[in-house]
Enzyme design. Structure first.
Site, PDB file in Angstrom:
ATOM      1  N   ASN A 155      -7.559  -3.288   2.912  1.00 24.93           N
ATOM      2  CA  ASN A 155      -7.787  -3.736   1.533  1.00 24.93           C
ATOM      3  C   ASN A 155      -8.095  -5.229   1.578  1.00 24.93           C
ATOM      4  O   ASN A 155      -7.184  -6.043   1.719  1.00 24.93           O
ATOM      5  CB  ASN A 155      -6.543  -3.460   0.684  1.00 24.93           C
ATOM      6  CG  ASN A 155      -6.689  -3.995  -0.731  1.00 24.93           C
ATOM      7  OD1 ASN A 155      -7.804  -4.292  -1.176  1.00 24.93           O
ATOM      8  ND2 ASN A 155      -5.576  -4.124  -1.431  1.00 24.93           N
ATOM      9  N   LYS A 204      -9.129  -7.046  -0.808  1.00 22.72           N
ATOM     10  CA  LYS A 204      -8.888  -7.710  -2.103  1.00 22.72           C
ATOM     11  C   LYS A 204     -10.102  -8.588  -2.469  1.00 22.72           C
ATOM     12  O   LYS A 204     -11.229  -8.150  -2.297  1.00 22.72           O
ATOM     13  CB  LYS A 204      -7.587  -8.513  -2.050  1.00 22.72           C
ATOM     14  CG  LYS A 204      -6.439  -7.699  -1.446  1.00 22.72           C
ATOM     15  CD  LYS A 204      -5.113  -8.373  -1.590  1.00 22.72           C
ATOM     16  CE  LYS A 204      -4.065  -7.596  -0.806  1.00 22.72           C
ATOM     17  NZ  LYS A 204      -2.713  -7.888  -1.186  1.00 22.72           N
ATOM     18  N   HIS A 222      -3.261  -0.049  -7.514  1.00 22.58           N
ATOM     19  CA  HIS A 222      -2.652  -1.079  -6.665  1.00 22.58           C
ATOM     20  C   HIS A 222      -1.743  -1.950  -7.535  1.00 22.58           C
ATOM     21  O   HIS A 222      -2.051  -2.219  -8.699  1.00 22.58           O
ATOM     22  CB  HIS A 222      -3.745  -1.931  -6.012  1.00 22.58           C
ATOM     23  CG  HIS A 222      -3.223  -2.816  -4.923  1.00 22.58           C
ATOM     24  ND1 HIS A 222      -2.572  -3.998  -5.193  1.00 22.58           N
ATOM     25  CD2 HIS A 222      -3.221  -2.682  -3.576  1.00 22.58           C
ATOM     26  CE1 HIS A 222      -2.197  -4.561  -4.050  1.00 22.58           C
ATOM     27  NE2 HIS A 222      -2.583  -3.777  -3.051  1.00 22.58           N
ATOM     28  N   GLU A 265      -1.307  -4.997  -7.684  1.00 18.75           N
ATOM     29  CA  GLU A 265      -1.962  -6.196  -8.239  1.00 18.75           C
ATOM     30  C   GLU A 265      -2.735  -5.850  -9.507  1.00 18.75           C
ATOM     31  O   GLU A 265      -2.890  -6.690 -10.394  1.00 18.75           O
ATOM     32  CB  GLU A 265      -2.853  -6.842  -7.172  1.00 18.75           C
ATOM     33  CG  GLU A 265      -1.996  -7.540  -6.118  1.00 18.75           C
ATOM     34  CD  GLU A 265      -2.651  -7.713  -4.762  1.00 18.75           C
ATOM     35  OE1 GLU A 265      -3.873  -7.537  -4.635  1.00 18.75           O
ATOM     36  OE2 GLU A 265      -1.905  -8.014  -3.807  1.00 18.75           O
ATOM     37  N   GLU A 315       3.735   1.303  -1.473  1.00 20.23           N
ATOM     38  CA  GLU A 315       3.733  -0.133  -1.220  1.00 20.23           C
ATOM     39  C   GLU A 315       4.821  -0.805  -2.070  1.00 20.23           C
ATOM     40  O   GLU A 315       4.602  -1.049  -3.273  1.00 20.23           O
ATOM     41  CB  GLU A 315       2.389  -0.740  -1.597  1.00 20.23           C
ATOM     42  CG  GLU A 315       1.218  -0.147  -0.835  1.00 20.23           C
ATOM     43  CD  GLU A 315       0.036  -1.094  -0.848  1.00 20.23           C
ATOM     44  OE1 GLU A 315      -0.339  -1.555   0.225  1.00 20.23           O
ATOM     45  OE2 GLU A 315      -0.495  -1.388  -1.940  1.00 20.23           O
ATOM     46  N   GLY A 359       1.966  -8.916   0.804  1.00 25.79           N
ATOM     47  CA  GLY A 359       1.526 -10.295   0.986  1.00 25.79           C
ATOM     48  C   GLY A 359       2.647 -11.296   1.156  1.00 25.79           C
ATOM     49  O   GLY A 359       2.418 -12.500   1.098  1.00 25.79           O
ATOM     50  N   SER A 362       2.734  -5.934   4.156  1.00 26.26           N
ATOM     51  CA  SER A 362       2.907  -6.824   5.313  1.00 26.26           C
ATOM     52  C   SER A 362       2.927  -6.081   6.649  1.00 26.26           C
ATOM     53  O   SER A 362       3.685  -6.449   7.555  1.00 26.26           O
ATOM     54  CB  SER A 362       4.167  -7.674   5.138  1.00 26.26           C
ATOM     55  OG  SER A 362       4.031  -8.507   3.994  1.00 26.26           O
TER      56      SER A 362
END
Ligand code: PEP
Length: 246
Positions: free
Chosen positions: A6, A8, A90, A92, A160, A166, A202
């Protein structure tokens, strides 16, 4: 094993070309690789990945098939640019764009009707985990985000934990095992027992072997480490090692 990158909103286009060339230059037996690049890069990435066996996906799509939606991308447009799947839900997008489970399910239904398969992301926040609610939160996200009519071959899931994305923090293998078992059980109850469940948060070369050894982990969704060709390749190699032991 499935390893998905991904990207991003990274990297600059010139670097993307070099990075994807490195992806295409290697292969790992028994490992399916997927790249989710920024939408404007899809056509160029599709050309560069031609013949590599690496799948391409969009990072999001709109719930409508077309129309007055400035700045959005339709599932059919992703498909026309070379994608065969789309990442949905996701964290985010759930957090920064306020995407609800119902919206993710709507997007998934549109993507499926546009000929794409979907990778749906779920995961709890640190607050929810500390309150002991991680599993119920994830199961509720699955109930709300996965369309009832979906077939197994159209779906992948990515677990996730939001607090691990991250941040360099990784869930413990026991917590990963417990959550993936709960997700597998949910899938079995829906007649979707064979759907791959990826872990994300991560994942790096130095923790990939341990994560992949966990039961019911079928691969990884990789953010930061996918932007370094060597790291992504090392994670794919770890997946390949696990496949070789089976
Ligand atoms: C992600 O973006 O889905 C992700 C897991 O990112 P990172 O690997 O950087 O935590």
């Amino acid at each position: 094993m499935i390893i998905a990158a991904n990207w991003k909103m990274n990297p600059p286009l010139a670097e993307a070309g070099t990075l994807v060339a490195a992806y295409a230059a290697s292969s790992h037996d028994g490992v399916t690789r997927i790249l989710f690049p920024p939408a404007p890069y899809l056509v160029q990435m599709a050309m560069r990945l031609d013949g590599s066996g690496i799948h391409l996906g969009g990072q999001d799509c709109h719930q409508a098939t077309a129309g007055a939606h400035t700045g959005d991308v339709a599932a059919s447009m992703l498909a026309a640019c070379g994608a065969d799947r789309v990442l949905l839900g996701h964290s985010e997008r759930r957090q920064a764009h306020g995407e609800s489970d119902a919206l993710v399910a709507e997007k998934a239904a549109t993507a499926l009707s546009g000929g794409l398969s979907v990778m749906i992301c779920v995961g709890e926040t640190l607050e929810q985990r500390e309150a002991g609610d991680a599993e119920s939160v994830v199961i509720a996200q699955l109930d709300g985000s996965v369309p009832d009519s979906i077939r197994g071959e159209q779906l992948m899931l990515a677990y996730e934990p939001v607090w691990a994305i991250g941040t360099g923090k990784v869930a413990g293998v026991e917590d990963i095992a417990a959550m993936h078992a709960a997700i597998r059980s949910w899938l079995s109850g829906r007649g979707l027992a064979d759907v791959p469940v990826l872990y994300g948060g991560s994942v790096k070369p130095d923790n990939a072997d341990a994560i992949f050894a966990v039961e019911n982990v079928d691969g990884a969704l990789v953010g930061g480490a996918s932007l370094k060709a060597e790291d992504f390749d090392a994670i794919c190699a770890a997946a390949g090692r696990l496949v070789a032991t089976r």
